[in-house]
Design a protein around this motif. Structure first.
Motif, PDB file in Angstrom:
ATOM      1  N   SER A 108       0.393  -1.572   0.168  1.00 26.81           N
ATOM      2  CA  SER A 108      -0.208  -0.654   0.206  1.00 26.81           C
ATOM      3  C   SER A 108       0.743   1.536  -0.123  1.00 26.81           C
ATOM      4  N   PRO A 109       1.981   1.396   0.568  1.00 30.65           N
ATOM      5  CA  PRO A 109       3.031   2.910   0.780  1.00 30.65           C
ATOM      6  C   PRO A 109       3.279   2.920  -0.717  1.00 30.65           C
ATOM      7  N   TYR A 110       3.744   2.001  -1.526  1.00 30.70           N
ATOM      8  CA  TYR A 110       4.346   2.149  -2.662  1.00 30.70           C
ATOM      9  C   TYR A 110       3.368   2.275  -4.522  1.00 30.70           C
ATOM     10  N   VAL A 111       1.792   1.735  -4.322  1.00 31.39           N
ATOM     11  CA  VAL A 111       0.885   1.102  -5.035  1.00 31.39           C
ATOM     12  C   VAL A 111       0.988   2.121  -5.579  1.00 31.39           C
ATOM     13  N   PRO A 112       1.127   2.386  -7.383  1.00 27.86           N
ATOM     14  CA  PRO A 112       0.338   3.500  -7.476  1.00 27.86           C
ATOM     15  C   PRO A 112      -1.165   3.609  -8.243  1.00 27.86           C
ATOM     16  N   GLU A 113      -1.887   5.502  -7.568  1.00 21.81           N
ATOM     17  CA  GLU A 113      -3.115   5.309  -7.385  1.00 21.81           C
ATOM     18  C   GLU A 113      -2.916   4.374  -9.131  1.00 21.81           C
ATOM     19  N   THR A 114      -2.909   4.716 -10.300  1.00 23.58           N
ATOM     20  CA  THR A 114      -3.252   4.158 -11.760  1.00 23.58           C
ATOM     21  C   THR A 114      -3.438   2.282 -11.299  1.00 23.58           C
ATOM     22  N   CYS A 115      -2.883   1.924 -10.892  1.00 22.33           N
ATOM     23  CA  CYS A 115      -2.759   0.478 -10.524  1.00 22.33           C
ATOM     24  C   CYS A 115      -3.965  -0.716  -9.440  1.00 22.33           C
ATOM     25  N   PRO A 116      -4.017  -1.160 -10.262  1.00 20.37           N
ATOM     26  CA  PRO A 116      -5.594  -2.092  -9.590  1.00 20.37           C
ATOM     27  C   PRO A 116      -5.015  -3.147  -8.939  1.00 20.37           C
ATOM     28  N   VAL A 117      -5.722  -2.635  -7.709  1.00 16.97           N
ATOM     29  CA  VAL A 117      -5.229  -4.416  -6.643  1.00 16.97           C
ATOM     30  C   VAL A 117      -6.177  -5.347  -7.039  1.00 16.97           C
ATOM     31  N   VAL A 118      -5.913  -6.579  -6.791  1.00 17.52           N
ATOM     32  CA  VAL A 118      -6.619  -7.815  -7.820  1.00 17.52           C
ATOM     33  C   VAL A 118      -6.304  -9.048  -6.266  1.00 17.52           C
ATOM     34  N   GLY A 119      -7.440  -8.777  -5.547  1.00 21.69           N
ATOM     35  CA  GLY A 119      -6.860 -10.145  -4.816  1.00 21.69           C
ATOM     36  C   GLY A 119      -7.514 -11.857  -6.394  1.00 21.69           C
ATOM     37  N   MET A 120      -7.226 -12.501  -5.675  1.00 16.40           N
ATOM     38  CA  MET A 120      -7.813 -13.858  -6.781  1.00 16.40           C
ATOM     39  C   MET A 120      -6.888 -15.459  -6.373  1.00 16.40           C
ATOM     40  N   PRO A 121      -7.583 -16.457  -5.623  1.00 18.27           N
ATOM     41  CA  PRO A 121      -9.424 -15.162  -4.985  1.00 18.27           C
ATOM     42  C   PRO A 121      -9.302 -14.396  -3.979  1.00 18.27           C
ATOM     43  N   GLY A 122     -10.208 -13.279  -4.198  1.00 13.73           N
ATOM     44  CA  GLY A 122     -10.402 -13.042  -2.893  1.00 13.73           C
ATOM     45  C   GLY A 122     -11.071 -13.112  -1.779  1.00 13.73           C
ATOM     46  N   GLN A 123     -12.222 -13.993  -1.714  1.00 20.61           N
ATOM     47  CA  GLN A 123     -12.112 -14.229  -0.799  1.00 20.61           C
ATOM     48  C   GLN A 123     -13.885 -13.503   0.235  1.00 20.61           C
ATOM     49  N   PRO A 124     -14.809 -13.404   0.615  1.00 13.56           N
ATOM     50  CA  PRO A 124     -15.433 -13.198   1.181  1.00 13.56           C
ATOM     51  C   PRO A 124     -14.831 -11.693   1.974  1.00 13.56           C
ATOM     52  N   GLY A 125     -14.981 -10.063   2.202  1.00 11.35           N
ATOM     53  CA  GLY A 125     -14.481  -9.507   2.732  1.00 11.35           C
ATOM     54  C   GLY A 125     -13.697  -8.631   2.541  1.00 11.35           C
ATOM     55  N   PHE A 126     -12.527  -9.534   0.828  1.00  8.02           N
ATOM     56  CA  PHE A 126     -11.183  -9.176   0.280  1.00  8.02           C
ATOM     57  C   PHE A 126     -11.232  -6.749  -0.280  1.00  8.02           C
ATOM     58  N   GLU A 127     -12.590  -6.455  -0.188  1.00  9.72           N
ATOM     59  CA  GLU A 127     -13.182  -5.430  -1.137  1.00  9.72           C
ATOM     60  C   GLU A 127     -12.895  -4.252   0.765  1.00  9.72           C
ATOM     61  N   TYR A 128     -14.056  -5.256   1.342  1.00  6.08           N
ATOM     62  CA  TYR A 128     -13.666  -4.060   2.393  1.00  6.08           C
ATOM     63  C   TYR A 128     -12.440  -3.826   2.954  1.00  6.08           C
ATOM     64  N   GLN A 129     -11.687  -4.848   2.934  1.00  4.20           N
ATOM     65  CA  GLN A 129     -10.316  -4.896   4.029  1.00  4.20           C
ATOM     66  C   GLN A 129      -8.997  -3.776   2.932  1.00  4.20           C
ATOM     67  N   ALA A 130      -9.192  -4.342   1.928  1.00  2.00           N
ATOM     68  CA  ALA A 130      -8.056  -3.895   0.786  1.00  2.00           C
ATOM     69  C   ALA A 130      -8.888  -2.337   0.966  1.00  2.00           C
ATOM     70  N   LEU A 131      -9.947  -1.659   0.813  1.00  6.79           N
ATOM     71  CA  LEU A 131     -10.238  -0.560   0.990  1.00  6.79           C
ATOM     72  C   LEU A 131      -9.500   0.369   2.544  1.00  6.79           C
ATOM     73  N   THR A 132     -10.141  -0.733   3.208  1.00  3.96           N
ATOM     74  CA  THR A 132      -9.329  -0.063   4.173  1.00  3.96           C
ATOM     75  C   THR A 132      -8.333  -0.079   5.048  1.00  3.96           C
ATOM     76  N   ILE A 133      -7.426  -0.051   4.350  1.00  5.89           N
ATOM     77  CA  ILE A 133      -6.433  -0.372   4.608  1.00  5.89           C
ATOM     78  C   ILE A 133      -5.411   0.242   3.493  1.00  5.89           C
ATOM     79  N   LEU A 134      -5.594   0.386   2.093  1.00 11.08           N
ATOM     80  CA  LEU A 134      -5.503   1.314   0.967  1.00 11.08           C
ATOM     81  C   LEU A 134      -5.089   2.583   1.439  1.00 11.08           C
TER      82      LEU A 134
END
Length: 410
Positions: A108-134
């Protein structure tokens, strides 16, 4: 072969079955520049040495394989997050859910804002976990979650060879652009990138209903099979590991059906609260298998026959560890429990709480699993509060009602 019209920097986080397969497949797409970031122990060094000495092979069958010769492998492996992540056009986290927190904090400290972050597989809750940490690191990226690995795959020789025993027909995904709205940038479409990597199969299908997607992720497959097989285990080592999917019996099917039946009831209860929400596709386990493995199941009559005759599951075994005398005992720390319960079933269980649906079968499996994991997810019939490193419970992320769940993604 499909290809990218311009160079695409693909960063894959992980070192397991899925990361091996994804690295081998994606690196052969023209104009793909693939780097694997693996921070676990000395895996990056081991993998790098294996590539130099043996090359890399993705084996689909005895006669069909993608082979890259030593010295000509088109991807590299490193543990240096800081030097790779800032140059990523797309970043794919391909690890079990219990290590998502580790990688999300690292990148998260280094990922460009133009870069999508993908969970594969994400499993339930990946979206709110990733959004929170980002957000905690001030990042504004698209977040994509893919319901499951596109393949049933197993490493046969670490860093050298991975076997793909089955490929799904279709997998669902979600795409959240909550943080990046209004940011002018040149952005890649992560769906197009991933479909180019995967080729014709599986097809990626977007799911707009975030709550429905939580059920489609199917944390309801592995825990019931594990529970049915080992709940009455006498502790004596076995001469060989039992078959996993193809070794199921009527008791396994009863628990699998029980969990999915409860999931369907939860979805129906949510529909009563939000009548406009589409929950079609929250289906029985048999229907899910037929959707994902249509051409690979030879006997489609029942859930039992679907599991036992699915060619994609040929020879897959229960997770075990070998004893000093060459016998086998179950591995209860494997992702089938360690991932699918705290990052799956307990998410479904809390949604059931939100809408007032009782889940006796899910509870029975969670209570058994928490004892095996040395954790406490349920006490006196109620969900316990969890640190976010111990599970992806919605309330850990400030989601305390069904309305909170929907509003989180607006």
């Amino acid at each position: 072969m499909t290809e990218f019209s311009d160079k695409v920097n693909i960063t894959i986080c992980g070192g397991g079955n899925g990361a091996h397969t994804l690295a081998g497949i994606s690196s052969l797409v023209p104009n793909a520049c693939v780097t694997v970031v693996d921070v676990f122990e000395n895996e990056a060094e081991r993998w790098t040495n294996a590539l130099a000495n043996y090359g890399f092979t993705v084996r689909f069958s005895k006669d069909v394989m993608l082979h890259q010769k030593p010295g000509k492998v088109k991807f590299r492996v490193t543990n240096d997050v800081e030097s790779v992540v800032p140059h990523s056009d797309i970043l794919i986290i391909c690890v079990p859910a219990y290590t998502h927190e580790i990688y999300l904090n690292l990148i998260s400290p280094y990922v460009p804002e133009t870069c999508p972050v993908v969970g594969m597989p994400g499993q339930p809750g990946f979206e709110y976990q990733a959004l929170t940490i980002l957000q905690e690191h001030g990042r504004k990226c698209k977040v994509m979650s893919i319901e499951t690995l596109p393949w049933a795959c197993r490493i046969s020789k670490y860093g050298q060879e991975v076997d793909v025993v089955g490929t799904k027909e279709e997998v669902c995904y979600t795409l959240i652009d909550k943080l990046s709205k209004g940011n002018p940038s040149k952005r890649l479409d992560p769906v197009s990138v991933l479909q180019t990597i995967l080729g014709k199969k599986p097809q990626l299908a977007k799911e707009e209903n975030m709550l429905k997607y939580t059920f489609l992720c199917r944390p309801t497959i592995h825990p019931p099979i594990m529970y049915a097989r080992w709940k009455n285990w006498d502790g004596k080592p076995l001469d060989k590991p039992p078959l996993f999917y193809q070794g199921v019996d009527e008791d396994s099917v009863r628990y699998m059906d029980g969990v999915t039946d409860e999931s369907v009831k939860i979805a129906a209860a949510v529909t009563e609260i939000f009548p406009s929400m589409d929950f079609s596709g929250v289906s029985t386990m048999q229907e899910w298998l037929l959707d994902h493995y249509t051409d690979q199941i030879t006997n489609k009559q029942t859930l039992l026959t679907c599991l036992q005759t699915n060619k994609a599951y040929d020879g897959l075994l229960h997770p075990t560890t070998k004893t000093a005398d060459g016998k086998y005992v179950p591995d209860f720390t494997y992702r089938y429990i360690r991932e699918d319960v705290p990052y799956g079933l307990i998410v479904v269980r809390q949604i059931a709480d939100f809408v007032g649906v009782e889940t006796p079968v899910i509870d029975e499996i969670i209570l058994w699993a928490q004892e095996k994991l040395g954790k406490q997810f349920i006490q006196h019939g109620k969900l316990c509060k969890l640190d976010r490193t111990d599970g992806r419970l919605p309330m850990t992320y400030g989601i305390n009602t069904i309305e909170d769940f929907f509003n989180f993604f607006k």
